[in-house]
Write a protein that holds these residues in place. Sequence first.
Motif, PDB file in Angstrom:
ATOM      1  N   ALA A  36      40.975  20.128 -48.887  1.00 37.44           N
ATOM      2  CA  ALA A  36      41.805  20.985 -48.045  1.00 37.44           C
ATOM      3  C   ALA A  36      42.149  20.301 -46.729  1.00 37.44           C
ATOM      4  CB  ALA A  36      41.103  22.315 -47.800  1.00 37.44           C
ATOM      5  N   SER A  37      41.261  19.424 -46.241  1.00 31.56           N
ATOM      6  CA  SER A  37      41.573  18.660 -45.039  1.00 31.56           C
ATOM      7  C   SER A  37      41.176  17.206 -45.273  1.00 31.56           C
ATOM      8  CB  SER A  37      40.855  19.233 -43.815  1.00 31.56           C
ATOM      9  OG  SER A  37      39.467  19.213 -44.004  1.00 31.56           O
ATOM     10  N   PRO A  38      42.086  16.289 -44.993  1.00 33.08           N
ATOM     11  CA  PRO A  38      41.826  14.870 -45.206  1.00 33.08           C
ATOM     12  C   PRO A  38      40.688  14.382 -44.329  1.00 33.08           C
ATOM     13  CG  PRO A  38      44.148  15.311 -44.796  1.00 33.08           C
ATOM     14  CD  PRO A  38      43.403  16.577 -44.531  1.00 33.08           C
ATOM     15  N   PRO A  39      40.168  13.189 -44.457  1.00 34.56           N
ATOM     16  CA  PRO A  39      40.741  12.136 -45.273  1.00 34.56           C
ATOM     17  C   PRO A  39      40.197  12.136 -46.708  1.00 34.56           C
ATOM     18  CG  PRO A  39      38.992  11.231 -43.932  1.00 34.56           C
ATOM     19  CD  PRO A  39      39.080  12.706 -43.611  1.00 34.56           C
ATOM     20  N   MET A  40      41.085  12.120 -47.634  1.00 36.52           N
ATOM     21  CA  MET A  40      40.738  12.018 -49.047  1.00 36.52           C
ATOM     22  C   MET A  40      41.384  10.749 -49.569  1.00 36.52           C
ATOM     23  SD  MET A  40      41.812  14.570 -52.135  1.00 36.52           S
ATOM     24  CE  MET A  40      42.770  13.798 -53.412  1.00 36.52           C
ATOM     25  N   LYS A  41      40.624   9.953 -50.257  1.00 37.36           N
ATOM     26  CA  LYS A  41      41.183   8.740 -50.826  1.00 37.36           C
ATOM     27  C   LYS A  41      41.865   9.038 -52.159  1.00 37.36           C
ATOM     28  CE  LYS A  41      40.592   5.119 -48.683  1.00 37.36           C
ATOM     29  NZ  LYS A  41      41.601   4.558 -47.859  1.00 37.36           N
ATOM     30  N   GLN A  42      41.121   9.625 -53.121  1.00 35.40           N
ATOM     31  CA  GLN A  42      41.735   9.937 -54.403  1.00 35.40           C
ATOM     32  C   GLN A  42      40.845  10.849 -55.235  1.00 35.40           C
ATOM     33  OE1 GLN A  42      41.191   5.747 -56.024  1.00 35.40           O
ATOM     34  NE2 GLN A  42      41.529   6.856 -57.900  1.00 35.40           N
ATOM     35  N   ASN A  43      41.499  11.635 -56.089  1.00 36.43           N
ATOM     36  CA  ASN A  43      40.815  12.428 -57.094  1.00 36.43           C
ATOM     37  C   ASN A  43      40.605  11.475 -58.262  1.00 36.43           C
ATOM     38  OD1 ASN A  43      40.438  14.058 -59.489  1.00 36.43           O
ATOM     39  ND2 ASN A  43      41.175  15.822 -58.325  1.00 36.43           N
ATOM     40  N   LEU A  44      39.390  11.411 -58.797  1.00 36.94           N
ATOM     41  CA  LEU A  44      39.072  10.431 -59.843  1.00 36.94           C
ATOM     42  C   LEU A  44      39.468  10.878 -61.246  1.00 36.94           C
ATOM     43  CD1 LEU A  44      35.635   9.242 -58.464  1.00 36.94           C
ATOM     44  CD2 LEU A  44      37.904   8.231 -58.123  1.00 36.94           C
ATOM     45  N   GLY A  45      40.215  11.959 -61.349  1.00 39.01           N
ATOM     46  CA  GLY A  45      40.715  12.389 -62.645  1.00 39.01           C
ATOM     47  C   GLY A  45      40.017  13.627 -63.143  1.00 39.01           C
ATOM     48  N   GLY A  46      40.467  14.111 -64.261  1.00 39.28           N
ATOM     49  CA  GLY A  46      39.909  15.333 -64.817  1.00 39.28           C
ATOM     50  C   GLY A  46      39.945  15.314 -66.325  1.00 39.28           C
ATOM     51  N   LEU A  71      35.557  28.012 -66.844  1.00 42.05           N
ATOM     52  CA  LEU A  71      35.675  26.553 -66.994  1.00 42.05           C
ATOM     53  C   LEU A  71      34.341  25.882 -66.713  1.00 42.05           C
ATOM     54  CD1 LEU A  71      38.893  25.951 -64.884  1.00 42.05           C
ATOM     55  CD2 LEU A  71      38.748  25.978 -67.351  1.00 42.05           C
ATOM     56  N   ASN A  72      34.307  24.623 -67.030  1.00 44.12           N
ATOM     57  CA  ASN A  72      33.193  23.763 -66.667  1.00 44.12           C
ATOM     58  C   ASN A  72      33.800  22.415 -66.264  1.00 44.12           C
ATOM     59  OD1 ASN A  72      30.615  22.810 -66.271  1.00 44.12           O
ATOM     60  ND2 ASN A  72      30.281  22.320 -68.416  1.00 44.12           N
ATOM     61  N   ALA A  73      34.751  22.475 -65.330  1.00 43.03           N
ATOM     62  CA  ALA A  73      35.506  21.284 -64.944  1.00 43.03           C
ATOM     63  C   ALA A  73      34.819  20.577 -63.780  1.00 43.03           C
ATOM     64  CB  ALA A  73      36.929  21.668 -64.562  1.00 43.03           C
ATOM     65  N   ARG A  74      34.416  19.336 -63.996  1.00 43.45           N
ATOM     66  CA  ARG A  74      33.831  18.514 -62.942  1.00 43.45           C
ATOM     67  C   ARG A  74      34.945  17.726 -62.262  1.00 43.45           C
ATOM     68  NH1 ARG A  74      30.038  21.056 -64.726  1.00 43.45           N
ATOM     69  NH2 ARG A  74      27.916  20.387 -65.050  1.00 43.45           N
ATOM     70  N   ILE A  75      34.829  17.615 -60.951  1.00 41.86           N
ATOM     71  CA  ILE A  75      35.830  16.889 -60.175  1.00 41.86           C
ATOM     72  C   ILE A  75      35.099  15.936 -59.243  1.00 41.86           C
ATOM     73  CG2 ILE A  75      37.676  17.099 -58.464  1.00 41.86           C
ATOM     74  CD1 ILE A  75      38.074  19.976 -59.547  1.00 41.86           C
ATOM     75  N   GLY A  76      35.522  14.706 -59.229  1.00 39.00           N
ATOM     76  CA  GLY A  76      34.996  13.716 -58.297  1.00 39.00           C
ATOM     77  C   GLY A  76      36.109  13.262 -57.374  1.00 39.00           C
ATOM     78  N   ILE A  77      35.877  13.352 -56.084  1.00 33.88           N
ATOM     79  CA  ILE A  77      36.897  12.939 -55.117  1.00 33.88           C
ATOM     80  C   ILE A  77      36.303  11.873 -54.204  1.00 33.88           C
ATOM     81  CG2 ILE A  77      38.325  13.679 -53.171  1.00 33.88           C
ATOM     82  CD1 ILE A  77      38.730  16.315 -54.593  1.00 33.88           C
TER      83      ILE A  77
END
Length: 165
Positions: free
Chosen positions: A81-91, A105-111
């Motif tokens: 929601a607020s940077p700094p974010m480099k990248q979402n590693l996919g889904g 869901l059981n969605a894991r997210i790595g940022i």
Amino acid sequence: MNSLRMVSALLALALSACTTPLDPIAVIHYRQLGVCTHAQTGSGAITAPAGHAIAVFKVFRIDNTKLGKSWSFDSAAMQLASPPMKQNLGGTGPVPVGAGQAVTLNARIGILVETEKPDGSDAAATNYFLAYPMVPPAPGTLGAKENASQVSYPFAADCNAIAGG
């Protein structure tokens, strides 16, 4: 005294005309699991470079019950929601969200996030919040973080050690 009541009534009427109802939104329920430096993704292994870490989240439910519109949720589109974010590693790919439905869901997210310390461990003391971009056909959404009051999270080199949450 009557003129004061009249002014108050007119002011209340004018202010009520200024408000507009909000469009219904989908609510994305998630929790922050922890922070790590090595992850296995669908594209292979990733190691966070010095001064970075991987913040790990789990999306566990999407409440679309207020919307009469179907759409697809893609965890790879989630962002901080607020940077700094480099990248979402996919889904895991798009998940259909039916009109008027709640989806479990059981969605894991790595940022990948920037840190002050070279080993990335200081990210474990950061409370990150997620947002989903309003890119059609996705509706407006609100991220509801289950553990928003937590002040520190587990830190591990291997993301598998914290991904169970």
